[in-house]
Design a protein around this motif. Structure first.
Motif, PDB file in Angstrom:
ATOM      1  N   LEU A   1       0.819  -1.211   0.000  1.00 48.39           N
ATOM      2  CA  LEU A   1       0.000   0.000   0.000  1.00 48.39           C
ATOM      3  C   LEU A   1       0.859   1.269   0.000  1.00 48.39           C
ATOM      4  N   LYS A   2       1.994   1.212   0.655  1.00 46.51           N
ATOM      5  CA  LYS A   2       2.847   2.392   0.747  1.00 46.51           C
ATOM      6  C   LYS A   2       3.771   2.553  -0.461  1.00 46.51           C
ATOM      7  N   TYR A   3       4.340   1.434  -0.943  1.00 44.73           N
ATOM      8  CA  TYR A   3       5.364   1.518  -1.983  1.00 44.73           C
ATOM      9  C   TYR A   3       4.962   0.918  -3.326  1.00 44.73           C
ATOM     10  N   GLY A   4       3.872   0.165  -3.365  1.00 43.34           N
ATOM     11  CA  GLY A   4       3.455  -0.479  -4.601  1.00 43.34           C
ATOM     12  C   GLY A   4       3.905  -1.934  -4.658  1.00 43.34           C
ATOM     13  N   SER A   5       3.317  -2.679  -5.564  1.00 41.72           N
ATOM     14  CA  SER A   5       3.564  -4.120  -5.634  1.00 41.72           C
ATOM     15  C   SER A   5       4.953  -4.482  -6.160  1.00 41.72           C
ATOM     16  N   ALA A   6       5.576  -3.593  -6.895  1.00 46.17           N
ATOM     17  CA  ALA A   6       6.879  -3.897  -7.503  1.00 46.17           C
ATOM     18  C   ALA A   6       7.981  -4.104  -6.467  1.00 46.17           C
ATOM     19  N   VAL A   7       7.828  -3.556  -5.278  1.00 42.37           N
ATOM     20  CA  VAL A   7       8.885  -3.681  -4.272  1.00 42.37           C
ATOM     21  C   VAL A   7       8.803  -4.984  -3.477  1.00 42.37           C
ATOM     22  N   LEU A   8       7.690  -5.694  -3.574  1.00 39.68           N
ATOM     23  CA  LEU A   8       7.529  -6.924  -2.813  1.00 39.68           C
ATOM     24  C   LEU A   8       8.217  -8.102  -3.486  1.00 39.68           C
ATOM     25  N   THR A   9       8.736  -8.994  -2.668  1.00 40.11           N
ATOM     26  CA  THR A   9       9.290 -10.234  -3.193  1.00 40.11           C
ATOM     27  C   THR A   9       8.130 -11.141  -3.598  1.00 40.11           C
ATOM     28  N   LEU A  10       8.428 -12.186  -4.331  1.00 32.29           N
ATOM     29  CA  LEU A  10       7.389 -13.131  -4.713  1.00 32.29           C
ATOM     30  C   LEU A  10       6.741 -13.746  -3.470  1.00 32.29           C
ATOM     31  N   GLU A  11       7.545 -14.050  -2.465  1.00 30.34           N
ATOM     32  CA  GLU A  11       7.014 -14.616  -1.227  1.00 30.34           C
ATOM     33  C   GLU A  11       6.059 -13.635  -0.554  1.00 30.34           C
ATOM     34  N   GLU A  12       6.405 -12.366  -0.550  1.00 27.31           N
ATOM     35  CA  GLU A  12       5.526 -11.358   0.060  1.00 27.31           C
ATOM     36  C   GLU A  12       4.235 -11.206  -0.730  1.00 27.31           C
ATOM     37  N   LEU A  13       4.324 -11.240  -2.062  1.00 28.11           N
ATOM     38  CA  LEU A  13       3.116 -11.167  -2.884  1.00 28.11           C
ATOM     39  C   LEU A  13       2.193 -12.353  -2.585  1.00 28.11           C
ATOM     40  N   LEU A  14       2.768 -13.537  -2.468  1.00 30.93           N
ATOM     41  CA  LEU A  14       1.977 -14.721  -2.127  1.00 30.93           C
ATOM     42  C   LEU A  14       1.334 -14.567  -0.754  1.00 30.93           C
ATOM     43  N   ALA A  15       2.063 -14.016   0.192  1.00 34.35           N
ATOM     44  CA  ALA A  15       1.520 -13.808   1.538  1.00 34.35           C
ATOM     45  C   ALA A  15       0.322 -12.851   1.510  1.00 34.35           C
ATOM     46  N   VAL A  16       0.413 -11.817   0.692  1.00 41.22           N
ATOM     47  CA  VAL A  16      -0.705 -10.868   0.563  1.00 41.22           C
ATOM     48  C   VAL A  16      -1.931 -11.578  -0.020  1.00 41.22           C
ATOM     49  N   ILE A  17      -1.713 -12.427  -1.016  1.00 41.10           N
ATOM     50  CA  ILE A  17      -2.815 -13.147  -1.647  1.00 41.10           C
ATOM     51  C   ILE A  17      -3.451 -14.140  -0.675  1.00 41.10           C
ATOM     52  N   LEU A  18      -2.622 -14.865   0.056  1.00 43.38           N
ATOM     53  CA  LEU A  18      -3.136 -15.902   0.958  1.00 43.38           C
ATOM     54  C   LEU A  18      -3.770 -15.341   2.228  1.00 43.38           C
ATOM     55  N   VAL A  19      -3.371 -14.161   2.642  1.00 44.45           N
ATOM     56  CA  VAL A  19      -3.888 -13.438   3.801  1.00 44.45           C
ATOM     57  C   VAL A  19      -3.468 -14.073   5.135  1.00 44.45           C
ATOM     58  N   THR A  20      -3.797 -15.323   5.365  1.00 46.29           N
ATOM     59  CA  THR A  20      -3.485 -15.959   6.646  1.00 46.29           C
ATOM     60  C   THR A  20      -2.808 -17.303   6.420  1.00 46.29           C
ATOM     61  N   GLY A  21      -2.221 -17.805   7.475  1.00 45.08           N
ATOM     62  CA  GLY A  21      -1.615 -19.119   7.433  1.00 45.08           C
ATOM     63  C   GLY A  21      -2.616 -20.186   7.848  1.00 45.08           C
ATOM     64  N   THR A  22      -2.080 -21.324   8.233  1.00 50.81           N
ATOM     65  CA  THR A  22      -2.903 -22.426   8.735  1.00 50.81           C
ATOM     66  C   THR A  22      -2.596 -22.604  10.218  1.00 50.81           C
ATOM     67  N   LYS A  23      -3.249 -23.559  10.829  1.00 52.81           N
ATOM     68  CA  LYS A  23      -2.977 -23.826  12.244  1.00 52.81           C
ATOM     69  C   LYS A  23      -1.523 -24.212  12.467  1.00 52.81           C
ATOM     70  N   LEU A  24      -0.957 -24.925  11.504  1.00 55.79           N
ATOM     71  CA  LEU A  24       0.406 -25.433  11.661  1.00 55.79           C
ATOM     72  C   LEU A  24       1.491 -24.492  11.144  1.00 55.79           C
ATOM     73  N   ASN A  25       1.168 -23.662  10.148  1.00 53.87           N
ATOM     74  CA  ASN A  25       2.185 -22.825   9.515  1.00 53.87           C
ATOM     75  C   ASN A  25       1.712 -21.393   9.316  1.00 53.87           C
ATOM     76  N   PRO A  26       2.579 -20.419   9.636  1.00 57.13           N
ATOM     77  CA  PRO A  26       2.229 -19.029   9.342  1.00 57.13           C
ATOM     78  C   PRO A  26       2.256 -18.795   7.824  1.00 57.13           C
ATOM     79  N   VAL A  27       1.590 -17.769   7.387  1.00 57.43           N
ATOM     80  CA  VAL A  27       1.498 -17.475   5.951  1.00 57.43           C
ATOM     81  C   VAL A  27       2.878 -17.262   5.335  1.00 57.43           C
ATOM     82  N   SER A  28       3.810 -16.744   6.098  1.00 55.55           N
ATOM     83  CA  SER A  28       5.157 -16.534   5.566  1.00 55.55           C
ATOM     84  C   SER A  28       5.833 -17.868   5.238  1.00 55.55           C
ATOM     85  N   LYS A  29       5.606 -18.875   6.032  1.00 50.97           N
ATOM     86  CA  LYS A  29       6.192 -20.191   5.765  1.00 50.97           C
ATOM     87  C   LYS A  29       5.523 -20.850   4.561  1.00 50.97           C
TER      88      LYS A  29
END
Length: 108
Positions: A18-46
């Motif tokens: 939101l502050k810098y635009g999508s181009a500055v995010l890594t692929l992992e960060e973009l995926l985290a934004v899309i997924l929103v949350t993790g699961t009981k066993l794993n955080p969204v970052s993992k």
């Protein structure tokens, strides 16, 4: 990767996009934004890190490869949907042709 909720706001993917635009995010960060949350066993970052590693091995993720990560049906569907969206948008790319050389290059 740590839980995103523990990161300072300046390092959280949603805040960064939101502050810098999508181009500055890594692929992992973009995926985290899309997924929103993790699961009981794993955080969204993992989870996003695991998907990123799969993408590095093969650009063609499918239901079976995502199911093997034990993401659950909702997260598997989210990733499959975004991959299909990207594929369709890529197919519909409009190219303005203004010379015979461009036609030749596009036909290769």
């Amino acid at each position: 990767m740590r839980k995103i909720s523990l990161l300072p706001n300046s390092q959280k993917p949603r805040e960064k996009i939101l502050k810098y635009g999508s181009a500055v995010l890594t692929l992992e960060e973009l995926l985290a934004v899309i997924l929103v949350t993790g699961t009981k066993l794993n955080p969204v970052s993992k989870i996003s890190g695991k998907i990123y590693k799969l993408l590095q091995k093969s650009a063609h993720l499918n239901k079976e490869s995502l199911t093997a990560l034990k993401l659950g049906s909702s997260k598997t569907a989210q990733i499959l949907a975004i991959l299909e969206l990207a594929k369709r948008l890529n197919k519909n790319e409009i190219v303005n042709v203004i010379s015979a050389d461009q036609v030749f290059a596009l036909s290769l």
